[in-house]
Design a protein around this motif. Sequence first.
Motif, PDB file in Angstrom:
ATOM      1  N   ILE A   1       0.834  -1.279  -0.099  1.00 12.64           N
ATOM      2  CA  ILE A   1      -0.044  -0.037   0.181  1.00 12.64           C
ATOM      3  C   ILE A   1       0.842   1.099   0.158  1.00 12.64           C
ATOM      4  O   ILE A   1       1.820   1.074   0.826  1.00 12.64           O
ATOM      5  N   THR A   2       0.507   2.215  -0.984  1.00 14.28           N
ATOM      6  CA  THR A   2       1.262   3.388  -0.638  1.00 14.28           C
ATOM      7  C   THR A   2       0.089   4.569  -0.196  1.00 14.28           C
ATOM      8  O   THR A   2      -1.032   4.305  -0.486  1.00 14.28           O
ATOM      9  N   ALA A   3       0.698   5.643   0.315  1.00 18.26           N
ATOM     10  CA  ALA A   3      -0.440   6.666   0.906  1.00 18.26           C
ATOM     11  C   ALA A   3       0.408   8.095   0.773  1.00 18.26           C
ATOM     12  O   ALA A   3       1.496   8.192   1.244  1.00 18.26           O
ATOM     13  N   THR A   4      -0.210   8.966   0.152  1.00 16.02           N
ATOM     14  CA  THR A   4       0.082  10.276   0.180  1.00 16.02           C
ATOM     15  C   THR A   4      -0.949  11.392   0.628  1.00 16.02           C
ATOM     16  O   THR A   4      -2.063  11.398   0.135  1.00 16.02           O
TER      17      THR A   4
ATOM     18  N   ARG B   1      -7.236  14.911   2.197  1.00 16.03           N
ATOM     19  CA  ARG B   1      -7.430  13.649   1.322  1.00 16.03           C
ATOM     20  C   ARG B   1      -5.991  12.998   1.661  1.00 16.03           C
ATOM     21  O   ARG B   1      -5.032  13.637   1.473  1.00 16.03           O
ATOM     22  N   VAL B   2      -6.061  11.638   1.642  1.00 17.42           N
ATOM     23  CA  VAL B   2      -4.994  10.592   1.750  1.00 17.42           C
ATOM     24  C   VAL B   2      -5.288   9.812   0.420  1.00 17.42           C
ATOM     25  O   VAL B   2      -6.315   9.093   0.355  1.00 17.42           O
ATOM     26  N   THR B   3      -4.413   9.925  -0.493  1.00 16.99           N
ATOM     27  CA  THR B   3      -4.679   8.898  -1.810  1.00 16.99           C
ATOM     28  C   THR B   3      -3.389   7.956  -1.859  1.00 16.99           C
ATOM     29  O   THR B   3      -2.574   8.154  -1.414  1.00 16.99           O
TER      30      THR B   3
ATOM     31  N   THR C   1      -1.364  -2.764  -4.385  1.00 22.70           N
ATOM     32  CA  THR C   1      -0.927  -4.003  -4.995  1.00 22.70           C
ATOM     33  C   THR C   1      -1.065  -5.314  -4.483  1.00 22.70           C
ATOM     34  O   THR C   1      -0.898  -5.105  -3.263  1.00 22.70           O
ATOM     35  N   GLY C   2      -1.684  -6.287  -4.936  1.00 19.42           N
ATOM     36  CA  GLY C   2      -1.801  -7.519  -4.424  1.00 19.42           C
ATOM     37  C   GLY C   2      -3.112  -7.573  -3.332  1.00 19.42           C
ATOM     38  O   GLY C   2      -3.189  -8.484  -2.737  1.00 19.42           O
ATOM     39  N   ILE C   3      -3.931  -6.415  -3.346  1.00 17.25           N
ATOM     40  CA  ILE C   3      -4.881  -6.375  -2.472  1.00 17.25           C
ATOM     41  C   ILE C   3      -6.361  -6.320  -3.379  1.00 17.25           C
ATOM     42  O   ILE C   3      -6.432  -5.619  -4.261  1.00 17.25           O
ATOM     43  N   LYS C   4      -7.410  -7.511  -3.157  1.00 16.66           N
ATOM     44  CA  LYS C   4      -8.348  -7.233  -3.916  1.00 16.66           C
ATOM     45  C   LYS C   4      -9.223  -6.220  -4.009  1.00 16.66           C
ATOM     46  O   LYS C   4      -9.271  -5.205  -2.859  1.00 16.66           O
ATOM     47  N   ALA C   5      -9.972  -5.687  -5.289  1.00 13.26           N
ATOM     48  CA  ALA C   5     -10.818  -4.621  -5.134  1.00 13.26           C
ATOM     49  C   ALA C   5     -11.980  -4.979  -4.321  1.00 13.26           C
ATOM     50  O   ALA C   5     -12.579  -5.822  -4.194  1.00 13.26           O
ATOM     51  N   GLY C   6     -12.226  -3.750  -3.797  1.00 14.42           N
ATOM     52  CA  GLY C   6     -13.635  -3.857  -2.635  1.00 14.42           C
ATOM     53  C   GLY C   6     -13.013  -3.918  -1.243  1.00 14.42           C
ATOM     54  O   GLY C   6     -13.758  -3.755  -0.396  1.00 14.42           O
TER      55      GLY C   6
ATOM     56  N   SER D   1      -6.464   1.606  -6.541  1.00 12.34           N
ATOM     57  CA  SER D   1      -6.180   3.081  -6.113  1.00 12.34           C
ATOM     58  C   SER D   1      -7.310   3.328  -4.881  1.00 12.34           C
ATOM     59  O   SER D   1      -8.566   2.522  -4.973  1.00 12.34           O
ATOM     60  N   TYR D   2      -7.169   4.418  -4.047  1.00  9.62           N
ATOM     61  CA  TYR D   2      -8.129   4.747  -3.009  1.00  9.62           C
ATOM     62  C   TYR D   2      -7.957   6.182  -2.805  1.00  9.62           C
ATOM     63  O   TYR D   2      -6.826   6.746  -3.319  1.00  9.62           O
TER      64      TYR D   2
END
Length: 139
Positions: free
Chosen positions: A53-56, A69-71, A75-80, A107-108
């Motif tokens: 997970i990345t976070a900015t 906001r944190v965006t 990778t390797g984590i299921k959608a949802g 992304s999130y």
Amino acid sequence: MMVTKRRSLRLAVVGVLGATSLALAGTAMAATPAAHTTAPADARTAAAAKPAITATPSVSSVRAWTLFRVTGKTTGIKAGSKVTLQQKQRGKWVTLPASTPVNRSGSYALRVELGLKGRNDLRMVSGGTASPVFEVTVL
């Protein structure tokens, strides 16, 4: 779920393409049996995406109880799957009531309000995977 003509056509095309590719793969495998060997277990695990997970944050400092906001990307984590914000308080990671699902592209985006004044160490987590720590100073 409602089945439309477009969806029916799409399913039919996918079925035909799948059957064709299986038939072609079968003839290719029969033609060269020695070339198709199983990969070692190390290669198979390396090919699987390791969860990350990345976070900015959108700001480095903010007034108390002001939205930012944190965006990030996963990778390797299921959608949802949910990614949740954690804050370091007195040396321990505390889960905050702020989470959002990961979309299809991995992304999130999460809207956050913080009230604990000073330097806040934050990270995003999903299951046992955590992002690198990032800082937001609350004024």
